[in-house]
Design a protein around this motif. Structure first.
Motif, PDB file in Angstrom:
ATOM      1  N   ILE A  68       0.846  -1.193   0.000  1.00 55.86           N
ATOM      2  CA  ILE A  68       0.000   0.000   0.000  1.00 55.86           C
ATOM      3  C   ILE A  68       0.878   1.238   0.000  1.00 55.86           C
ATOM      4  CG2 ILE A  68      -1.838   1.245   1.205  1.00 55.86           C
ATOM      5  CD1 ILE A  68      -2.687  -1.545   0.313  1.00 55.86           C
ATOM      6  N   ARG A  69       0.502   2.207  -0.793  1.00 53.12           N
ATOM      7  CA  ARG A  69       1.196   3.499  -0.829  1.00 53.12           C
ATOM      8  C   ARG A  69       0.203   4.602  -0.488  1.00 53.12           C
ATOM      9  NH1 ARG A  69       3.379   4.308  -6.383  1.00 53.12           N
ATOM     10  NH2 ARG A  69       5.303   3.341  -5.598  1.00 53.12           N
ATOM     11  N   TYR A  70       0.512   5.394   0.532  1.00 45.31           N
ATOM     12  CA  TYR A  70      -0.269   6.587   0.843  1.00 45.31           C
ATOM     13  C   TYR A  70       0.357   7.780   0.120  1.00 45.31           C
ATOM     14  CZ  TYR A  70      -3.174   4.704   4.663  1.00 45.31           C
ATOM     15  OH  TYR A  70      -4.093   4.025   5.415  1.00 45.31           O
ATOM     16  N   VAL A  71      -0.484   8.611  -0.460  1.00 49.84           N
ATOM     17  CA  VAL A  71      -0.031   9.798  -1.187  1.00 49.84           C
ATOM     18  C   VAL A  71      -0.812  10.997  -0.677  1.00 49.84           C
ATOM     19  CG1 VAL A  71       0.292  10.868  -3.449  1.00 49.84           C
ATOM     20  CG2 VAL A  71       0.411   8.374  -3.233  1.00 49.84           C
ATOM     21  N   ASP A  72      -0.098  12.028  -0.242  1.00 50.64           N
ATOM     22  CA  ASP A  72      -0.749  13.268   0.164  1.00 50.64           C
ATOM     23  C   ASP A  72      -1.153  14.036  -1.092  1.00 50.64           C
ATOM     24  OD1 ASP A  72      -0.858  16.229   0.852  1.00 50.64           O
ATOM     25  OD2 ASP A  72      -0.637  15.359   2.847  1.00 50.64           O
ATOM     26  N   GLY A  73      -2.444  14.286  -1.252  1.00 51.79           N
ATOM     27  CA  GLY A  73      -2.936  14.917  -2.469  1.00 51.79           C
ATOM     28  C   GLY A  73      -2.433  16.326  -2.670  1.00 51.79           C
ATOM     29  N   ALA A  74      -2.067  17.025  -1.585  1.00 46.94           N
ATOM     30  CA  ALA A  74      -1.632  18.417  -1.707  1.00 46.94           C
ATOM     31  C   ALA A  74      -0.141  18.532  -1.979  1.00 46.94           C
ATOM     32  CB  ALA A  74      -1.988  19.178  -0.431  1.00 46.94           C
ATOM     33  N   THR A  75       0.672  17.707  -1.304  1.00 43.25           N
ATOM     34  CA  THR A  75       2.127  17.860  -1.386  1.00 43.25           C
ATOM     35  C   THR A  75       2.807  16.779  -2.221  1.00 43.25           C
ATOM     36  OG1 THR A  75       2.544  16.518   0.591  1.00 43.25           O
ATOM     37  CG2 THR A  75       2.083  18.874   0.916  1.00 43.25           C
ATOM     38  N   LEU A 178       1.594  -1.271  -6.476  1.00 45.47           N
ATOM     39  CA  LEU A 178       1.033  -1.025  -5.152  1.00 45.47           C
ATOM     40  C   LEU A 178      -0.370  -0.451  -5.318  1.00 45.47           C
ATOM     41  CD1 LEU A 178       4.053   0.850  -3.483  1.00 45.47           C
ATOM     42  CD2 LEU A 178       3.595  -1.602  -3.444  1.00 45.47           C
ATOM     43  N   VAL A 179      -1.223  -0.636  -4.316  1.00 43.11           N
ATOM     44  CA  VAL A 179      -2.479   0.103  -4.270  1.00 43.11           C
ATOM     45  C   VAL A 179      -2.170   1.487  -3.718  1.00 43.11           C
ATOM     46  CG1 VAL A 179      -4.706   0.328  -3.111  1.00 43.11           C
ATOM     47  CG2 VAL A 179      -4.017  -1.871  -4.055  1.00 43.11           C
ATOM     48  N   GLU A 180      -2.506   2.514  -4.466  1.00 42.57           N
ATOM     49  CA  GLU A 180      -2.270   3.891  -4.028  1.00 42.57           C
ATOM     50  C   GLU A 180      -3.518   4.441  -3.344  1.00 42.57           C
ATOM     51  OE1 GLU A 180       1.075   5.648  -7.115  1.00 42.57           O
ATOM     52  OE2 GLU A 180      -1.008   6.349  -7.273  1.00 42.57           O
ATOM     53  N   VAL A 181      -3.326   5.048  -2.196  1.00 37.27           N
ATOM     54  CA  VAL A 181      -4.411   5.729  -1.489  1.00 37.27           C
ATOM     55  C   VAL A 181      -4.057   7.212  -1.438  1.00 37.27           C
ATOM     56  CG1 VAL A 181      -5.819   5.836   0.592  1.00 37.27           C
ATOM     57  CG2 VAL A 181      -4.763   3.662  -0.091  1.00 37.27           C
ATOM     58  N   HIS A 182      -4.759   8.009  -2.235  1.00 34.30           N
ATOM     59  CA  HIS A 182      -4.520   9.453  -2.300  1.00 34.30           C
ATOM     60  C   HIS A 182      -5.432  10.133  -1.279  1.00 34.30           C
ATOM     61  CE1 HIS A 182      -2.275   9.491  -6.244  1.00 34.30           C
ATOM     62  NE2 HIS A 182      -2.748   8.248  -6.215  1.00 34.30           N
ATOM     63  N   TRP A 183      -4.825  10.953  -0.403  1.00 34.65           N
ATOM     64  CA  TRP A 183      -5.558  11.600   0.684  1.00 34.65           C
ATOM     65  C   TRP A 183      -5.792  13.071   0.367  1.00 34.65           C
ATOM     66  CZ3 TRP A 183      -7.057   9.322   5.410  1.00 34.65           C
ATOM     67  CH2 TRP A 183      -6.659   7.988   5.581  1.00 34.65           C
ATOM     68  N   ALA A 184      -7.042  13.496   0.550  1.00 35.07           N
ATOM     69  CA  ALA A 184      -7.417  14.900   0.485  1.00 35.07           C
ATOM     70  C   ALA A 184      -8.110  15.246   1.804  1.00 35.07           C
ATOM     71  CB  ALA A 184      -8.347  15.138  -0.708  1.00 35.07           C
ATOM     72  N   PRO A 185      -8.403  16.521   2.062  1.00 31.71           N
ATOM     73  CA  PRO A 185      -8.961  16.880   3.362  1.00 31.71           C
ATOM     74  C   PRO A 185     -10.238  16.130   3.749  1.00 31.71           C
ATOM     75  CG  PRO A 185      -8.197  18.842   2.246  1.00 31.71           C
ATOM     76  CD  PRO A 185      -8.059  17.715   1.269  1.00 31.71           C
ATOM     77  N   CYS A 187     -11.706  13.328   1.683  1.00 36.32           N
ATOM     78  CA  CYS A 187     -11.980  12.101   0.931  1.00 36.32           C
ATOM     79  C   CYS A 187     -10.672  11.423   0.554  1.00 36.32           C
ATOM     80  CB  CYS A 187     -12.816  12.389  -0.317  1.00 36.32           C
ATOM     81  SG  CYS A 187     -12.136  13.611  -1.441  1.00 36.32           S
ATOM     82  N   GLU A 188     -10.778  10.191   0.069  1.00 40.38           N
ATOM     83  CA  GLU A 188      -9.626   9.442  -0.411  1.00 40.38           C
ATOM     84  C   GLU A 188      -9.952   8.865  -1.784  1.00 40.38           C
ATOM     85  OE1 GLU A 188     -11.081   7.304   2.566  1.00 40.38           O
ATOM     86  OE2 GLU A 188     -10.932   9.350   3.322  1.00 40.38           O
ATOM     87  N   ALA A 189      -8.907   8.665  -2.572  1.00 38.31           N
ATOM     88  CA  ALA A 189      -9.036   7.992  -3.868  1.00 38.31           C
ATOM     89  C   ALA A 189      -8.098   6.789  -3.873  1.00 38.31           C
ATOM     90  CB  ALA A 189      -8.691   8.927  -5.020  1.00 38.31           C
ATOM     91  N   TYR A 190      -8.616   5.634  -4.236  1.00 39.20           N
ATOM     92  CA  TYR A 190      -7.868   4.378  -4.250  1.00 39.20           C
ATOM     93  C   TYR A 190      -7.624   3.964  -5.695  1.00 39.20           C
ATOM     94  CZ  TYR A 190      -9.197   3.967   0.653  1.00 39.20           C
ATOM     95  OH  TYR A 190      -9.355   4.204   1.998  1.00 39.20           O
ATOM     96  N   VAL A 191      -6.380   3.720  -6.032  1.00 36.09           N
ATOM     97  CA  VAL A 191      -6.016   3.288  -7.377  1.00 36.09           C
ATOM     98  C   VAL A 191      -5.509   1.854  -7.272  1.00 36.09           C
ATOM     99  CG1 VAL A 191      -4.610   3.734  -9.415  1.00 36.09           C
ATOM    100  CG2 VAL A 191      -5.388   5.648  -7.984  1.00 36.09           C
ATOM    101  N   THR A 192      -6.215   0.923  -7.926  1.00 32.95           N
ATOM    102  CA  THR A 192      -5.904  -0.503  -7.810  1.00 32.95           C
ATOM    103  C   THR A 192      -5.575  -1.079  -9.171  1.00 32.95           C
ATOM    104  OG1 THR A 192      -7.462  -0.683  -5.969  1.00 32.95           O
ATOM    105  CG2 THR A 192      -6.773  -2.741  -7.013  1.00 32.95           C
TER     106      THR A 192
END
Length: 344
Positions: A68-75, A178-185, A187-192
């Motif tokens: 799993i990869r977490y990604v900060d949507g802003a930075t 990896l499954v990417e989980v993009h974080w915003a204030p 909501c989240e977006a999951y890319v599989t």
């Protein structure tokens, strides 16, 4: 007499049917929809779910992912946790459901194109859809009609924002294993990864806005990487996600999968819990102690409920929500440990 009458032919219901058939029980599934059945979900199976399905003799198609990869949507800041016990798999919901249906058919499970309808029970049997069985398993989804009809649904807490899931497929080669989980204030977006030329993108959100608007507003970097959706790439939705049940055992009716209660899809554990709980349900029924299933379900789901609830609590507090990815990046061993706890 039928041993298990299963209301619902999705993954939870079919996993229960397969467990039952392997245990020597006579199982009948009620499912009015034709196979394969689609549903809005992230379509990523954690390693534990892959292993449990394979133990049932169900081949899991799709594309392997290593973590799993977490990604900060802003930075754009990232944190990665790799699985230690083998890969997970990104698999289209229709392909998973078809594989489960095929295995159930091999084992002689009958599937009838009926709805459960009214449920009647006494001390010895339960009836639904014109059939009588020793037990009824309600695997009829997030908004379980059986749970509602028996008065077991718990109303949503006032003031808590409802969360929804939206999903669309894109015909593009995955850019990561990896499954990417993009974080915003909010909501989240999951890319599989789902195959050599297909990915799934799922958005979990409390905002009631179209899928494309959510992506463009909250995840512009991700949206820029996606091609125009092809023909038939419809958006599927589900929610509100949080659903509570008063109990998992009501006389001779037992609940499994989303019908048993659901917190959120944030941690991706839904199918692992469903197939594991299905095995416990069958074990308790076969032993003649169905009442023990409630405790077994609570023990199985405790980690999922605690961790998911904690993340949702943090998610609902903006000062904390913005620190989730930076904290995961700052503490890679802790993040990897949490990922592998979920992967079991």
């Amino acid at each position: 007499m039928i041993d298990l009458l299963v209301a619902g032919g999705g993954p939870a219901g079919l996993a229960t049917a397969i467990h039952g058939a392997l245990a020597g029980l006579e199982v009948v599934v009620l499912e009015p929809r034709p196979t394969p059945i689609d549903k809005a979900c992230g379509e990523g199976l954690m390693p534990g779910a892959v292993r449990r399905f394979e133990e049932l003799g169900v081949p899991v198609p799709g594309s392997a992912f290593r973590g799993i990869r977490y990604v900060d949507g802003a930075t754009g800041l990232r944190a990665e946790g790799l699985f230690r016990a083998g890969p997970g798999r990104g698999v289209r919901r229709t392909e998973l459901q078809a594989a489960l249906a095929g295995r159930a058919e091999e084992l002689g499970v009958r599937v009838l194109a009926r709805r459960a309808g009214e449920v009647r029970q006494d001390a010895d049997r339960v009836g639904a859809a014109g059939l009588t069985a020793r037990y009824l398993v309600a695997a009829d989804g997030l908004h379980s009609p059986v749970r509602r009809a028996l008065g077991l649904a718990v109303p949503a807490a006032p003031g808590r924002p409802a969360r929804y899931g939206l999903r669309r497929h894109y015909a593009v080669a995955p850019w990561s294993d990896l499954v990417e989980v993009h974080w915003a204030p909010d909501c989240e977006a999951y890319v599989t990864p789902l195959g050599p030329d297909r990915i799934g993108v799922a958005v979990l959100t409390s905002r009631q806005a179209p899928f494309d608007v959510q992506l463009a507003d909250r995840f512009p970097g991700l949206a820029a990487r996606l091609p125009s959706p092809g023909p038939g790439a419809a958006v599927r939705g589900a929610g509100p996600l949080r659903q509570r049940a008063r109990t998992r055992v009501a006389g001779r009716v037992l609940f499994v999968g989303d019908a048993a209660g659901y917190v959120d899809a944030l941690t991706g554990e839904g199918l692992t819990l469903a197939v594991s709980a299905a095995g416990e349900l069958v074990r308790c029924v076969r032993a003649g102690r169905p009442q023990e299933y409630e405790r077994a379900w609570r023990e199985l789901s405790r980690g999922y409920r605690v961790l998911t609830s904690a993340l949702l609590w943090a998610r609902g507090r903006p000062p904390l929500a913005g620190r989730i990815v930076p904290l995961a990046a700052r503490l890679p061993r802790a993040f990897s440990g949490a990922v592998n706890l979920l992967a079991r």
